[in-house]
Design an enzyme around this catalytic site. Sequence first.
Site: not given
Ligand code: SF4
Length: 494
Positions: A228, A311, A313, A381, A410
């Site tokens: 994004h 979203h 995801e 994450c 996001s």
């Molecule tokens: S590391 Fe986290 S922010 Fe980056 S693509 Fe993967 S889930 Fe998304």
Amino acid sequence: MTDQLLICAPMRIEARAIRQGLRGSAEVVHTGYGTTRAAQRAEELKAASFGQIAIMGVGAGLTTDLSPGDLVVGTEAGLVTCASAPLLAGELRRAGLPARTGRVTTVDHLVRRSERAALAADGTLLADMESAPLAAAADGRPVAVIRAVSDTPHHPLAGIVSGGLAALRSLRAAAPVAERWAAACGTRQVLLAGPRSFCAGVERAIEIVERVLERQGEPVYVRKQIVHNTRVVGDLESRGAVFVDELDQVPDGATVVFSAHGVSPMVREDAARRGLAVIDATCPLVSKVHAEARRFAADGYTVALIGHAGHEEVEGTLGEAPDSTVLVQTAADVAALRPRDGERVAYLMQTTLSVDEAAEVSGALRERFPAVRAPGSDDICYATTNRQVAVRAVAADSDLVLVAGSKNSSNSVRLVETCERAGTPAHLIDGASDIQLDWLAGVSTIGLTAGASAPPAVVDEIIAALSGLGEVSVSERVTTTESIRFGLPKEVRQ
Ligand code: SF4
């Protein structure tokens, strides 16, 4: 020395138009026509007392896409760099004026029609007869060049009366914006949050598209934005990537890349039915959440997915076990939850949530369902968490935080919210031209970060633009370092 804005207008008629538009006390000086007078006047003005200098006037548009009345904000004038040009051009556009940044060249004669193409060959947009020598008067102070197009290759000097009037109108309308630019000038400190910008999942997703482009040539179809960020998407589009909303926009038998946000099993089945060759750029940390959803659902749990409706995801994760998964966005959603069995409830999270906000909802789940199962390891994450911790550390000492990232990102939006929760105003910007000049008035320390999908170059661009408003000292606060890398899918490995 005063910090007043000095506006240099080569011709009397330009000076008059500018004065008519001014709202404050900027001084407008009529500097005279042509390079010789401009150079003489610049020498005199060097010793004058002013804070910033704006060179404003009309000029000859060199490219066919310019029209009379368009504004060109010079990125350089002679040997002087006008680093804040993107800020000024963005503000002019927000004021409803047709403005763009570009090179302005200074010549010693009126530009003839036959010369325009040659002058434009190196990317120069506009020619005038004064900006370069006048810019020398800045002598280290912030400088801006705003030139209004009076004539173009399609509207040459024959049309200069109507073109000139359009240019003067634009100059008048640009005058208050020049005042806002001057009010935003000042020396500043920039506190960089570390880590910031690309995470391992985003780097991997971009590399996948790049490798497919290299191997197969264009077009390469990508379902949804690969990540994004408008810059990333625009860059890949310019190299041959075609972003589509749904698979029915992909020709039969073509290759399609799934974005970093993941897809639901229905999309995979659809691709298989269509005979599409799929290369999956889903971040492994999103795939981990999908696997957890499948496992909990197979064990008979109702899965409360903490995330934001709509979203991509979230849609992908919901699709893994649609009959067993319920989206919960707030504590109120938790109160309204009606699981099949209150003893068999589990929760998962979107990877890019605010740590604080998600903790509130998971806390409500634990309170209502004491036996609730949590994911094996955090779903939010590492990159999202690290960037929130880092921005909180700089927000505490900043008057304002700028977050580089796109509106649909996001994790970038969460960075803005993190700052606001800490009591520091913050703004999400795709690039320097989105910075509104009134945000900067009275601001001496700016925190700067970038969401996980925003390229590092945008941060450099923002610092460069701010340095055009006055001296900028940059320091970095690193709260942790990251070394995570994800392997590429077999289809694009060497
Ligand atoms: S590391 Fe986290 S922010 Fe980056 S693509 Fe993967 S889930 Fe998304």
